[in-house]
Design a protein around this motif. Sequence first.
Motif, PDB file in Angstrom:
ATOM      1  N   LEU A 198       0.805  -1.220   0.000  1.00 38.69           N
ATOM      2  CA  LEU A 198       0.000   0.000   0.000  1.00 38.69           C
ATOM      3  C   LEU A 198       0.838   1.270   0.000  1.00 38.69           C
ATOM      4  CD1 LEU A 198      -2.838  -0.888   2.536  1.00 38.69           C
ATOM      5  CD2 LEU A 198      -2.983  -0.829   0.048  1.00 38.69           C
ATOM      6  N   SER A 199       2.126   1.144   0.167  1.00 41.35           N
ATOM      7  CA  SER A 199       2.991   2.320   0.260  1.00 41.35           C
ATOM      8  C   SER A 199       2.876   3.250  -0.951  1.00 41.35           C
ATOM      9  CB  SER A 199       4.437   1.883   0.466  1.00 41.35           C
ATOM     10  OG  SER A 199       5.289   3.006   0.568  1.00 41.35           O
ATOM     11  N   PRO A 200       2.930   2.744  -2.194  1.00 42.28           N
ATOM     12  CA  PRO A 200       2.762   3.665  -3.337  1.00 42.28           C
ATOM     13  C   PRO A 200       1.418   4.388  -3.311  1.00 42.28           C
ATOM     14  CG  PRO A 200       3.626   1.545  -4.063  1.00 42.28           C
ATOM     15  CD  PRO A 200       3.216   1.367  -2.636  1.00 42.28           C
ATOM     16  N   LEU A 201       0.375   3.649  -2.940  1.00 38.37           N
ATOM     17  CA  LEU A 201      -0.947   4.277  -2.878  1.00 38.37           C
ATOM     18  C   LEU A 201      -0.974   5.362  -1.815  1.00 38.37           C
ATOM     19  CD1 LEU A 201      -3.954   4.453  -3.589  1.00 38.37           C
ATOM     20  CD2 LEU A 201      -4.349   2.597  -1.948  1.00 38.37           C
ATOM     21  N   LEU A 202      -0.409   5.081  -0.629  1.00 37.50           N
ATOM     22  CA  LEU A 202      -0.411   6.063   0.454  1.00 37.50           C
ATOM     23  C   LEU A 202       0.393   7.298   0.076  1.00 37.50           C
ATOM     24  CD1 LEU A 202       0.006   3.709   3.535  1.00 37.50           C
ATOM     25  CD2 LEU A 202      -2.080   4.771   2.672  1.00 37.50           C
ATOM     26  N   HIS A 203       1.489   7.119  -0.640  1.00 35.69           N
ATOM     27  CA  HIS A 203       2.257   8.290  -1.094  1.00 35.69           C
ATOM     28  C   HIS A 203       1.454   9.120  -2.090  1.00 35.69           C
ATOM     29  CE1 HIS A 203       5.761   6.329   0.789  1.00 35.69           C
ATOM     30  NE2 HIS A 203       6.337   7.503   0.726  1.00 35.69           N
ATOM     31  N   ARG A 204       0.742   8.442  -2.987  1.00 33.20           N
ATOM     32  CA  ARG A 204      -0.097   9.187  -3.934  1.00 33.20           C
ATOM     33  C   ARG A 204      -1.210   9.933  -3.206  1.00 33.20           C
ATOM     34  NH1 ARG A 204       0.768   4.593  -7.294  1.00 33.20           N
ATOM     35  NH2 ARG A 204      -1.214   3.660  -6.619  1.00 33.20           N
ATOM     36  N   ILE A 205      -1.793   9.265  -2.195  1.00 31.09           N
ATOM     37  CA  ILE A 205      -2.846   9.930  -1.409  1.00 31.09           C
ATOM     38  C   ILE A 205      -2.274  11.146  -0.686  1.00 31.09           C
ATOM     39  CG2 ILE A 205      -4.392   9.658   0.565  1.00 31.09           C
ATOM     40  CD1 ILE A 205      -4.808   6.778  -0.252  1.00 31.09           C
ATOM     41  N   ASP A 206      -1.062  11.011  -0.148  1.00 29.80           N
ATOM     42  CA  ASP A 206      -0.432  12.139   0.545  1.00 29.80           C
ATOM     43  C   ASP A 206      -0.213  13.307  -0.403  1.00 29.80           C
ATOM     44  OD1 ASP A 206       1.046  13.246   2.944  1.00 29.80           O
ATOM     45  OD2 ASP A 206       2.671  13.236   1.475  1.00 29.80           O
ATOM     46  N   ARG A 207       0.299  13.013  -1.614  1.00 34.57           N
ATOM     47  CA  ARG A 207       0.480  14.086  -2.591  1.00 34.57           C
ATOM     48  C   ARG A 207      -0.854  14.711  -2.981  1.00 34.57           C
ATOM     49  NH1 ARG A 207       4.264  10.315  -4.680  1.00 34.57           N
ATOM     50  NH2 ARG A 207       2.759   9.633  -6.266  1.00 34.57           N
ATOM     51  N   GLN A 208      -1.868  13.856  -3.156  1.00 36.83           N
ATOM     52  CA  GLN A 208      -3.189  14.367  -3.508  1.00 36.83           C
ATOM     53  C   GLN A 208      -3.757  15.217  -2.377  1.00 36.83           C
ATOM     54  OE1 GLN A 208      -4.430  13.936  -6.490  1.00 36.83           O
ATOM     55  NE2 GLN A 208      -6.303  15.077  -6.101  1.00 36.83           N
ATOM     56  N   ASN A 209      -3.530  14.780  -1.122  1.00 38.88           N
ATOM     57  CA  ASN A 209      -4.009  15.568   0.021  1.00 38.88           C
ATOM     58  C   ASN A 209      -3.367  16.944   0.055  1.00 38.88           C
ATOM     59  OD1 ASN A 209      -5.674  13.549   0.867  1.00 38.88           O
ATOM     60  ND2 ASN A 209      -4.375  12.841   2.536  1.00 38.88           N
ATOM     61  N   ARG A 210      -2.068  16.984  -0.242  1.00 45.38           N
ATOM     62  CA  ARG A 210      -1.386  18.291  -0.251  1.00 45.38           C
ATOM     63  C   ARG A 210      -1.948  19.188  -1.340  1.00 45.38           C
ATOM     64  NH1 ARG A 210       3.333  15.147   0.796  1.00 45.38           N
ATOM     65  NH2 ARG A 210       3.986  15.296  -1.386  1.00 45.38           N
ATOM     66  N   ARG A 211      -2.187  18.612  -2.514  1.00 47.35           N
ATOM     67  CA  ARG A 211      -2.772  19.414  -3.593  1.00 47.35           C
ATOM     68  C   ARG A 211      -4.168  19.896  -3.227  1.00 47.35           C
ATOM     69  NH1 ARG A 211      -0.110  15.624  -7.084  1.00 47.35           N
ATOM     70  NH2 ARG A 211      -2.017  14.358  -7.204  1.00 47.35           N
ATOM     71  N   ILE A 212      -4.951  18.972  -2.644  1.00 48.03           N
ATOM     72  CA  ILE A 212      -6.318  19.349  -2.242  1.00 48.03           C
ATOM     73  C   ILE A 212      -6.275  20.430  -1.168  1.00 48.03           C
ATOM     74  CG2 ILE A 212      -8.410  18.509  -1.094  1.00 48.03           C
ATOM     75  CD1 ILE A 212      -7.986  15.845  -2.494  1.00 48.03           C
ATOM     76  N   SER A 213      -5.328  20.300  -0.220  1.00 46.70           N
ATOM     77  CA  SER A 213      -5.206  21.303   0.840  1.00 46.70           C
ATOM     78  C   SER A 213      -4.880  22.671   0.266  1.00 46.70           C
ATOM     79  CB  SER A 213      -4.125  20.871   1.829  1.00 46.70           C
ATOM     80  OG  SER A 213      -3.961  21.837   2.839  1.00 46.70           O
ATOM     81  N   ILE A 214      -3.957  22.699  -0.694  1.00 43.34           N
ATOM     82  CA  ILE A 214      -3.613  23.982  -1.330  1.00 43.34           C
ATOM     83  C   ILE A 214      -4.822  24.552  -2.067  1.00 43.34           C
ATOM     84  CG2 ILE A 214      -2.182  25.048  -3.116  1.00 43.34           C
ATOM     85  CD1 ILE A 214       0.014  23.014  -2.376  1.00 43.34           C
ATOM     86  N   GLN A 215      -5.527  23.685  -2.787  1.00 40.67           N
ATOM     87  CA  GLN A 215      -6.708  24.154  -3.517  1.00 40.67           C
ATOM     88  C   GLN A 215      -7.806  24.631  -2.566  1.00 40.67           C
ATOM     89  OE1 GLN A 215      -7.710  20.786  -5.939  1.00 40.67           O
ATOM     90  NE2 GLN A 215      -6.014  21.092  -7.377  1.00 40.67           N
ATOM     91  N   MET A 216      -7.991  23.892  -1.459  1.00 42.25           N
ATOM     92  CA  MET A 216      -9.000  24.309  -0.485  1.00 42.25           C
ATOM     93  C   MET A 216      -8.636  25.636   0.164  1.00 42.25           C
ATOM     94  SD  MET A 216     -11.518  22.254  -0.542  1.00 42.25           S
ATOM     95  CE  MET A 216     -12.344  22.847   0.935  1.00 42.25           C
ATOM     96  N   ASP A 217      -7.357  25.830   0.469  1.00 45.57           N
ATOM     97  CA  ASP A 217      -6.926  27.123   1.025  1.00 45.57           C
ATOM     98  C   ASP A 217      -7.197  28.250   0.037  1.00 45.57           C
ATOM     99  OD1 ASP A 217      -6.086  25.903   3.330  1.00 45.57           O
ATOM    100  OD2 ASP A 217      -3.979  25.759   2.719  1.00 45.57           O
TER     101      ASP A 217
END
Length: 555
Positions: A198-217
Amino acid sequence: MRKRVFGSIFLTAIVTLLLTAGLFLLVVHAGLTRDLRGRLAREGGYIAATVSTDRDLEEIKALGTLCADRITLVKKDGTVLYDNETPAAEMENHGTRPEIRRAAETGVGEDSRLSETLETQTYYYALRLANGDILRIAATADSAFGALAGASPWIVLVVLLALLVAALLASRLTHVFLAPIVSLDLHDPLKNEAYDELSPLLHRIDRQNRRISIQMDELRRRQAEFDDITARMDEGLVLFSSSGDILFANNVIHQLFPQDKAAGHYLTLCRDAAYVEAVEQALRGGSAHTRMEKNGRIWSLAASSVAEDGAGHAAVLLIVDITEREQAEQQRQEFTANVSHELKTPLTSIMGYAEIIEAGIAKPTDVVPFAGKIRTEAQRLLSLIEDIIRLSQLDAGGEEIPFEPIELQPLCCTVRSRLQSKADRLGLKIECAGENATVSGQRRTLEQMVFNLADNALAYNRPNGSVTIETGTDSDGAPFVRVSDTGIGIAPADQKRVFERFYRVDKSHSKMTGGTGLGLSIVKHGAALHGAALTLDSTLNVGTRITLTFPKNRK
């Protein structure tokens, strides 16, 4: 997902159990068959070794009564010579039997055949004797089907137990397998201790979360800017979807329609015909500009359509309060008409007297009075022009004169001195009272304001009346100037309009006193320039009191 994982594990367990059981049965069956064939081969060899050539039939018959297996002796042509279970005469020719044929050809033949019910299986071992006869030994055992049929109750029980065990194991394994996945913290995926896969998936989710956080801000920032802008707007703003539902309404809309709902369908907000027509026109893809009167105010409505991806149109409605603008336009028209009238009146008198004198119609004794009339009307005309200019300056924010500290009592005393001769001529008393107070303002404007108030108080007074100009500070420490008189007073219906331009309560009296009708309007604009509050208290046939209250400590 839990059901799918459980089903997969459960099905895998069942298939594994079934395959294991099937393979086990096959292995056991093969082993038993191999042992049985080995036993038959040993017995055949033993019988063949003990039988002599010249009397083999008698010896075989003797052995057949002692052997538990079936013994058959067959001639070369297939004729049955002996069988220890069935009379030979009743048996058919065995020349076509596979084991007999192979034994005749090779010396040894084997075969097995199922019974008609498939419950038993007979194994045959044929051996060619020295004289060419075929000795066949047969043994019958339960077939795999027969063994299964005989043990069916136990098999059913074992299958049920296997299903139960498989279900329990599948449930446990499903929980163990999914527990790390269910407990994943998707907000901070890199802190999870899950499967390496699951490590690759979790890293992709982390990157997606950062992008979503920036977009939400960014969205929150834009939303905050939009809310701040719309909250500060003096205009009402409403956004409608293509179906006519209200998507957004700012604070002005909530204040304009306090009893209505700024949510739901556009008809829930207002049912005014002008509003409904404007919104519907925009929803049809057009635009509309109209006006609406509500709560004593005049509102301008501008509706525009916004094309959506589908076939419909959203709408934007802007509502602007134009009451002051309409009133200003009306006042401008009234002001223009009044100015024209006020200018025309003295000019007509001046031109009339001048034409009489120019034509020589006037008597010599009338020239001087006519000249006095001309001078009086010219002075009135000049005063009117000066008041209009002064009022225009106040409308534009006053003259470019800096504010300075001004003592009110000396200023009011100066005004009293200027009006003393008029008061004496009218038989009235004018005086200053109170204590001194200091304000920050324009001396010329303040002096003219007090002069206009006191001059009006003299003009609309009664014989032997009085005018008092009072200065001081109120209970809150705010400086004030108060002009009181014992005059005719102002009716309640006229009190709200006396500060309008050219408005006169008694037009005949105003004409007699020669006022321009702009004095109190100049006072009103001067008060606004100085941030002063203007209050009026008047009673008919008792008198009037007008107070200017200035802000404290204004610099």
